[in-house]
Design a protein around this motif. Structure first.
Motif, PDB file in Angstrom:
ATOM      1  N   ALA A 101      -0.234  14.030  -6.998  1.00  0.00           N
ATOM      2  CA  ALA A 101       0.079  15.340  -6.287  1.00  0.00           C
ATOM      3  C   ALA A 101       1.003  15.991  -6.933  1.00  0.00           C
ATOM      4  CB  ALA A 101      -0.147  14.927  -4.594  1.00  0.00           C
ATOM      5  N   PRO A 102       1.339  17.395  -6.231  1.00  0.00           N
ATOM      6  CA  PRO A 102       2.349  18.056  -7.155  1.00  0.00           C
ATOM      7  C   PRO A 102       4.349  17.057  -5.785  1.00  0.00           C
ATOM      8  CG  PRO A 102       0.800  19.750  -6.204  1.00  0.00           C
ATOM      9  CD  PRO A 102      -0.019  18.846  -5.402  1.00  0.00           C
ATOM     10  N   PRO A 103       5.058  17.193  -6.380  1.00  0.00           N
ATOM     11  CA  PRO A 103       6.100  16.343  -5.730  1.00  0.00           C
ATOM     12  C   PRO A 103       6.073  17.420  -4.244  1.00  0.00           C
ATOM     13  CG  PRO A 103       6.158  16.851  -8.261  1.00  0.00           C
ATOM     14  CD  PRO A 103       5.257  17.487  -8.254  1.00  0.00           C
ATOM     15  N   ARG A 104       6.709  16.886  -3.330  1.00  0.00           N
ATOM     16  CA  ARG A 104       7.011  16.949  -1.964  1.00  0.00           C
ATOM     17  C   ARG A 104       7.845  15.618  -1.341  1.00  0.00           C
ATOM     18  NH1 ARG A 104       1.715  18.719  -0.328  1.00  0.00           N
ATOM     19  NH2 ARG A 104       0.479  19.820  -1.981  1.00  0.00           N
ATOM     20  N   PRO A 105       8.710  16.632  -0.548  1.00  0.00           N
ATOM     21  CA  PRO A 105       8.949  15.961   1.061  1.00  0.00           C
ATOM     22  C   PRO A 105       8.408  14.674   1.551  1.00  0.00           C
ATOM     23  CG  PRO A 105      10.693  17.597   0.192  1.00  0.00           C
ATOM     24  CD  PRO A 105       9.929  17.576  -0.628  1.00  0.00           C
ATOM     25  N   SER A 106       7.034  15.450   1.765  1.00  0.00           N
ATOM     26  CA  SER A 106       6.338  14.762   2.881  1.00  0.00           C
ATOM     27  C   SER A 106       5.467  13.659   2.165  1.00  0.00           C
ATOM     28  CB  SER A 106       5.620  16.060   3.414  1.00  0.00           C
ATOM     29  OG  SER A 106       5.154  16.951   2.271  1.00  0.00           O
ATOM     30  N   ASN A 107       5.159  13.635   0.798  1.00  0.00           N
ATOM     31  CA  ASN A 107       4.244  12.863   0.316  1.00  0.00           C
ATOM     32  C   ASN A 107       5.534  11.844   0.323  1.00  0.00           C
ATOM     33  OD1 ASN A 107       2.844  14.378  -1.046  1.00  0.00           O
ATOM     34  ND2 ASN A 107       3.471  14.785  -2.844  1.00  0.00           N
ATOM     35  N   ASP A 108       6.389  11.130   0.299  1.00  0.00           N
ATOM     36  CA  ASP A 108       7.139  10.016   1.278  1.00  0.00           C
ATOM     37  C   ASP A 108       6.270   9.628   2.389  1.00  0.00           C
ATOM     38  OD1 ASP A 108       8.025   9.648  -0.822  1.00  0.00           O
ATOM     39  OD2 ASP A 108      10.409  10.351   0.051  1.00  0.00           O
ATOM     40  N   VAL A 109       6.274  10.365   3.893  1.00  0.00           N
ATOM     41  CA  VAL A 109       5.966  10.296   4.905  1.00  0.00           C
ATOM     42  C   VAL A 109       4.950   9.383   5.055  1.00  0.00           C
ATOM     43  CG1 VAL A 109       5.193  11.548   7.733  1.00  0.00           C
ATOM     44  CG2 VAL A 109       7.897  11.365   5.879  1.00  0.00           C
ATOM     45  N   ILE A 110       3.596  10.711   4.074  1.00  0.00           N
ATOM     46  CA  ILE A 110       1.986   9.965   4.242  1.00  0.00           C
ATOM     47  C   ILE A 110       1.600   9.076   3.044  1.00  0.00           C
ATOM     48  CG2 ILE A 110       0.109  11.312   2.830  1.00  0.00           C
ATOM     49  CD1 ILE A 110       1.529  13.699   3.064  1.00  0.00           C
ATOM     50  N   ALA A 111       2.716   8.363   2.751  1.00  0.00           N
ATOM     51  CA  ALA A 111       2.897   7.589   1.579  1.00  0.00           C
ATOM     52  C   ALA A 111       3.083   6.458   2.407  1.00  0.00           C
ATOM     53  CB  ALA A 111       3.577   7.169   0.229  1.00  0.00           C
ATOM     54  N   VAL A 112       3.940   6.305   3.106  1.00  0.00           N
ATOM     55  CA  VAL A 112       4.543   4.961   3.922  1.00  0.00           C
ATOM     56  C   VAL A 112       2.723   5.220   5.906  1.00  0.00           C
ATOM     57  CG1 VAL A 112       6.417   4.279   5.580  1.00  0.00           C
ATOM     58  CG2 VAL A 112       6.657   5.310   3.533  1.00  0.00           C
ATOM     59  N   VAL A 113       2.939   6.139   6.040  1.00  0.00           N
ATOM     60  CA  VAL A 113       1.959   5.773   6.785  1.00  0.00           C
ATOM     61  C   VAL A 113       0.776   5.761   6.648  1.00  0.00           C
ATOM     62  CG1 VAL A 113       0.988   7.439   8.938  1.00  0.00           C
ATOM     63  CG2 VAL A 113       3.410   7.603   8.827  1.00  0.00           C
ATOM     64  N   ALA A 114      -0.219   6.562   5.933  1.00  0.00           N
ATOM     65  CA  ALA A 114      -1.235   5.807   4.994  1.00  0.00           C
ATOM     66  C   ALA A 114      -1.124   4.766   4.759  1.00  0.00           C
ATOM     67  CB  ALA A 114      -1.653   7.252   3.890  1.00  0.00           C
ATOM     68  N   GLY A 115      -0.231   4.341   3.443  1.00  0.00           N
ATOM     69  CA  GLY A 115      -0.265   3.057   3.372  1.00  0.00           C
ATOM     70  C   GLY A 115       0.255   1.906   4.009  1.00  0.00           C
ATOM     71  N   LEU A 116       0.804   1.971   5.688  1.00  0.00           N
ATOM     72  CA  LEU A 116       0.943   1.081   6.698  1.00  0.00           C
ATOM     73  C   LEU A 116      -0.239   1.173   7.408  1.00  0.00           C
ATOM     74  CD1 LEU A 116       4.114   1.770   7.778  1.00  0.00           C
ATOM     75  CD2 LEU A 116       3.658  -0.567   6.791  1.00  0.00           C
ATOM     76  N   ALA A 117      -1.459   1.948   7.876  1.00  0.00           N
ATOM     77  CA  ALA A 117      -2.683   2.580   7.982  1.00  0.00           C
ATOM     78  C   ALA A 117      -3.715   1.253   7.797  1.00  0.00           C
ATOM     79  CB  ALA A 117      -2.886   3.489   7.840  1.00  0.00           C
TER      80      ALA A 117
ATOM     81  N   PHE B 289       0.740  -1.205  -0.295  1.00  0.00           N
ATOM     82  CA  PHE B 289       0.009   0.085  -0.074  1.00  0.00           C
ATOM     83  C   PHE B 289       1.332   1.061  -0.241  1.00  0.00           C
ATOM     84  CE2 PHE B 289      -3.513  -3.359   0.997  1.00  0.00           C
ATOM     85  CZ  PHE B 289      -4.384  -3.171   0.455  1.00  0.00           C
ATOM     86  N   PRO B 290       1.936   1.039   1.005  1.00  0.00           N
ATOM     87  CA  PRO B 290       2.421   2.453   0.199  1.00  0.00           C
ATOM     88  C   PRO B 290       3.498   2.432  -0.441  1.00  0.00           C
ATOM     89  CG  PRO B 290       3.351   1.288   2.786  1.00  0.00           C
ATOM     90  CD  PRO B 290       2.073   0.555   2.011  1.00  0.00           C
ATOM     91  N   LEU B 291       3.911   1.576  -1.349  1.00  0.00           N
ATOM     92  CA  LEU B 291       4.558   1.599  -2.782  1.00  0.00           C
ATOM     93  C   LEU B 291       3.490   2.605  -3.189  1.00  0.00           C
ATOM     94  CD1 LEU B 291       6.233  -1.272  -3.447  1.00  0.00           C
ATOM     95  CD2 LEU B 291       7.433   1.296  -2.993  1.00  0.00           C
ATOM     96  N   PHE B 292       1.530   1.741  -3.639  1.00  0.00           N
ATOM     97  CA  PHE B 292       0.678   1.833  -4.665  1.00  0.00           C
ATOM     98  C   PHE B 292       0.691   3.777  -4.181  1.00  0.00           C
ATOM     99  CE2 PHE B 292      -3.794   2.605  -4.955  1.00  0.00           C
ATOM    100  CZ  PHE B 292      -3.639   2.124  -6.718  1.00  0.00           C
ATOM    101  N   LEU B 293       0.266   4.423  -2.472  1.00  0.00           N
ATOM    102  CA  LEU B 293       0.591   5.612  -3.084  1.00  0.00           C
ATOM    103  C   LEU B 293       1.538   6.234  -2.827  1.00  0.00           C
ATOM    104  CD1 LEU B 293      -1.257   5.336   0.714  1.00  0.00           C
ATOM    105  CD2 LEU B 293      -2.955   5.959  -1.278  1.00  0.00           C
ATOM    106  N   ALA B 294       2.343   6.015  -3.127  1.00  0.00           N
ATOM    107  CA  ALA B 294       3.729   6.322  -3.847  1.00  0.00           C
ATOM    108  C   ALA B 294       3.894   7.015  -4.945  1.00  0.00           C
ATOM    109  CB  ALA B 294       4.881   5.549  -3.495  1.00  0.00           C
TER     110      ALA B 294
END
Length: 190
Positions: free
Chosen positions: A154-170, A85-90
């Motif tokens: 979404a626009p590229p941002r460093p915070s996108n990785d955090v969002i992808a990992v946290v939301a994906g793990l959830a 899921f983190p990869l899919f969101l990324a």
């Protein structure tokens, strides 16, 4: 089993147009327009997915066992599924993950398929997950020979990785604890 195969052919067939006939796809988009193409593509994909799900559910009632995976492979499967899921969101939240992986959705599909092939050994499982694995491999290979299309993101941002990992793990945790049992009727936890 026939419905599972028809659903797979329809769903993966629609998703393979860019792999097998990119010039034809581009000609059709130019001929009828992007929105009508996406509408037809979406309707055929949804129809294929519904038939695939129904066919897989029906095939599970009379399973044909091909192999019996050792119980330990279920634990490995759960581990392989953690990044799915983190990869899919990324894919849709561009950051370092998407840059490093290049095609995170295809990697996610491969991990998902391999994990399920490790944990399940019926003919329906091999057809479903093996079909998706073969498609993801073929799509990745074809990417080397075709012009990539832009993915809405979404626009590229460093915070996108955090969002992808946290939301994906959830989402992963929800699937493991509740959603897989609700959707599929089988708990991945045993």
């Amino acid at each position: 089993m026939t419905l599972l195969i028809v659903g797979l052919v329809l769903f993966l067939g629609v998703h393979s147009v860019s792999i097998a006939a990119p010039a034809w796809r581009n000609a059709q988009v130019a001929r009828i327009g992007e929105k009508p193409w996406k509408g037809i593509y979406s309707l055929l994909s949804i129809a294929g997915f519904v038939v695939l799900l129904y066919g897989y559910g029906a095939a599970r009632h009379t399973p044909t066992l091909l192999y019996t995976p050792p119980a330990g492979l279920r634990h490995l499967a759960l581990l392989l599924l953690v990044p799915v899921f983190p990869l899919f969101l990324a894919t849709y939240l561009p950051g370092r993950i998407r840059t490093a992986v290049k095609h995170p959705t295809l990697v996610a599909v491969k991990l998902w398929a391999v994990a399920h092939l490790l944990a399940n050994g019926t003919l329906a499982d091999v057809l479903l997950f093996g079909g998706f694995l073969a498609w993801a491999v073929a799509d990745r290979i074809s990417m080397k020979y075709r012009t990539p299309r832009a993915v809405p993101a979404a626009p590229p941002r460093p915070s996108n990785d955090v969002i992808a990992v946290v939301a994906g793990l959830a989402i992963y945790a929800l699937f493991v604890v509740r959603v897989h049992l609700w959707l599929i009727g089988v708990s991945p936890l045993g």
